[in-house]
Enzyme design. Structure first.
Site, PDB file in Angstrom:
ATOM      1  N   ARG A 138       8.660  -1.292  10.704  1.00 57.48           N
ATOM      2  CA  ARG A 138       9.103  -2.366   9.786  1.00 57.48           C
ATOM      3  C   ARG A 138       8.166  -3.571   9.771  1.00 57.48           C
ATOM      4  NH1 ARG A 138      14.575  -1.397  11.609  1.00 57.48           N
ATOM      5  NH2 ARG A 138      15.588  -0.017  10.103  1.00 57.48           N
ATOM      6  N   ARG A 257      -1.431 -16.062 -10.601  1.00 61.70           N
ATOM      7  CA  ARG A 257      -2.236 -15.021  -9.942  1.00 61.70           C
ATOM      8  C   ARG A 257      -2.778 -14.026 -10.967  1.00 61.70           C
ATOM      9  NH1 ARG A 257      -1.487 -12.177  -4.041  1.00 61.70           N
ATOM     10  NH2 ARG A 257      -3.245 -10.756  -4.249  1.00 61.70           N
ATOM     11  N   HIS A 264      -9.708  -7.377 -16.535  1.00 62.53           N
ATOM     12  CA  HIS A 264      -9.083  -6.169 -16.002  1.00 62.53           C
ATOM     13  C   HIS A 264      -8.262  -5.400 -17.034  1.00 62.53           C
ATOM     14  CE1 HIS A 264     -10.527  -7.792 -12.277  1.00 62.53           C
ATOM     15  NE2 HIS A 264      -9.982  -6.843 -11.545  1.00 62.53           N
TER      16      HIS A 264
HETATM   17  N1  GLY Z   1      -7.005  -8.249  -7.273  1.00 63.56           N
HETATM   18  C1  GLY Z   1      -6.079  -9.076  -7.911  1.00 63.56           C
HETATM   19  C2  GLY Z   1      -5.123  -9.748  -6.978  1.00 63.56           C
HETATM   20  O1  GLY Z   1      -5.288  -9.688  -5.785  1.00 63.56           O
HETATM   21  O2  GLY Z   1      -4.180 -10.335  -7.444  1.00 63.56           O
END
Ligand code: GLY
Length: 385
Positions: A138, A257, A264
Site C-alpha cells: 500500500r 498542469r 502533445h
Molecule cells: N508529462 C506531463 C505531466 O507530467 O503532467
C-alpha cells in the site's frame, strides 16, 4: 544527515556544477539533484534522505549493463543492501504483467513498507516502478534515478506513474511522488543522438509554455547542452524548476498542469498513427511536430504572430528534430484521419477538443472546446487535401 555523509557528498560535487530543485508539496516535498556523477554517490544521497532502509533497484536490460553495478556498489558503500529487478527494455514492459512480476519480486525480497523502491532508467522504468512502489504494501518509499533526458526533465518529476492498457497508453496508474530524484547528467553521454534530441523537445517545451528567456537561451546554447557541462546541468535544472512550479500549483491536473501537454495533442495523434513504433516516431519527435503545429494553429486562429511559429520551427529544425507532417503522409492520408486519432486521445473531454494554444513564445494557455471544424481546416491546409 551524518558528518560522514556530508563529507562524501562534498567530495561528490567538487566542481560546484550540481544544482538542486525542490518540488514544494508540503510534507511530501522533495529535492531533485542534478549534476554529473550522482549515480556514483547514490548511496550517500539515499542514506541522507532515507537512513536505515533496504532497497529494490528496478531497471531494464539496457540500463542494467551500464549503471546497475555502479548504483549497487554505491548503495553497499553506504550500508544499503539492495535487490535488483531487471525488466526487458522497451515500452511493452509498461504492462500489468510486468507490474505483477516487479511487485512480487519486491515482496519476495521481504522489503518492508519503509524500505525504498528505486527506478533506475528511462521513462518506462520510472512509470512502471513508481506504480509498483505506490501499490506494494500500500505504498513504499520511492526514489527516481532517471538515465534519459526525457526522464530527467519530465517523467521522473511530478509523480505521474502507471502502465499501459490495450485501450491506450498510461490509462492505469496513480499520482505517487518520489522522495528524491537523482538526475546524473553524465549518464546522458551514452544516449543515441536521436534519443537525446527527443528528450530535448521537452526542454524546449518549458521555454515555450512560460519561459521565453529560457527559449532564447536554448536557441543560443543548444550545442553546449548536447556537449555536456554546466549548460546541460542548467537546461535540466531550469526544466525541472518549470515543471516543479506547475506541479506545485496543480499536482493532479485539474487545470494548469495541462499546460505540460503543449504539442502533445497533435503529438499523441502522430504516435498513434505510427502505431507507437519507435522506428517510425518516438514521443519527443511527435511532441516536436506537435509544438510547431500548435504554434501554427494559434497563428491561424489569430492568437499569435506567424513569426513565433517560424522561430519555433527554425530552432527545432536546427536541432535535427522533425517539424512537419511530411514523413507521416502515408499514415495520415487526410485531415479526418488525423482528427480520428486526436479524438481517441485523453485530451478529449465529453467530445470537446482540448488544446494547449499560445499567444506567443512563452504564453501558452489551455484552450477548451476548440471547434473541430477549425482543426480540420488547418490540417487540410497542411496536408494539401
Ligand atoms: N508529462 C506531463 C505531466 O507530467 O503532467
Amino acid at each position: 544527515m551524518t558528518t560522514e555523509t556530508d563529507a562524501m557528498l562534498a567530495e561528490a560535487a567538487p566542481n560546484g556544477v550540481m544544482q538542486t530543485v525542490t518540488v514544494p508539496l508540503g510534507d511530501r516535498s522533495y529535492d531533485i539533484l542534478i549534476g554529473p556523477g550522482l549515480l556514483d554517490n547514490a548511496g550517500a544521497h539515499l542514506a541522507g534522505v532515507l537512513p536505515g532502509v533496504r532497497a529494490a533497484i528496478v531497471t531494464d536490460t539496457n540500463v542494467a549493463a551500464r549503471y546497475l553495478g555502479t548504483v549497487t556498489d554505491s548503495l553497499a558503500g553506504a550500508g544499503i543492501a539492495a535487490t535488483a529487478i531487471t525488466v526487458q527494455a522497451g515500452e511493452p514492459s509498461k504492462s500489468f504483467q510486468t507490474l505483477e512480476t516487479v511487485v512480487e519480486e519486491i515482496l519476495d525480497a521481504r522489503l518492508e513498507r519503509g524500505d525504498v523502491v528505486i527506478a533506475l532508467g528511462g521513462g518506462v522504468v520510472g512509470d512502471l516502478t513508481g506504480f509498483a512502489a505506490a501499490i506494494a504494501r500500500r505504498g513504499m518509499q520511492f526514489v527516481q534515478m532517471p538515465t534519459s533526458l526525457l526522464a530527467q526533465v519530465d517523467s521522473s518529476v511530478g509523480g505521474k506513474t502507471g502502465v499501459n492498457s490495450p485501450h491506450g497508453k498510461n490509462l492505469i496508474g496513480a499520482f505517487y511522488q518520489p522522495r528524491l530524484v537523482l538526475a546524473d547528467t553524465a549518464a546522458l553521454d551514452t544516449l543515441s543522438p536521436r534519443e537525446f534530441r527527443a528528450g530535448y523537445a521537452e526542454v524546449v517545451k518549458y521555454g515555450l509554455i512560460d519561459r521565453p528567456d529560457f527559449f532564447a537561451w536554448l536557441e543560443n546554447n543548444w550545442p553546449s547542452i548536447k556537449a555536456g557541462g554546466t549548460e546541460r546541468v542548467h537546461a535540466i535544472a531550469e526544466s525541472c524548476r518549470a515543471k516543479a512550479d506547475v506541479v506545485a500549483r496543480d499536482e493532479r491536473e485539474a487545470g494548469d498542469r495541462a499546460l505540460l501537454n503543449l504539442g502533445h495533442t497533435f503529438g499523441h495523434a502522430l504516435e498513434a498513427a505510427a502505431a507507437y513504433d519507435p522506428d517510425i516516431l518516438v514521443h519527443g519527435e511527435g511532441v516536436s511536430i506537435g509544438m510547431v503545429l500548435a504554434h501554427e494553429f494559434s497563428a491561424r486562429m489569430n492568437l499569435a504572430s506567424p513569426d513565433d511559429a517560424t522561430r519555433v520551427k527554425a530552432h527545432l529544425d536546427a536541432v535535427g528534430l522533425p517539424t512537419a507532417l511530411d514523413g507521416m503522409r502515408d499514415r495520415i492520408p487526410d485531415a479526418d484521419a488525423m482528427l480520428d486519432y486526436i479524438a481517441q486521445d485523453k485530451k478529449v473531454t465529453r467530445g470537446e477538443l482540448n488544446f494547449i494554444l499560445t499567444r506567443g513564445i512563452g504564453e501558452a494557455f489551455v484552450a477548451r472546446n476548440v471547434p473541430a471544424s477549425e482543426v480540420r481546416a488547418f490540417l487540410a491546409a497542411k496536408l494539401g487535401d
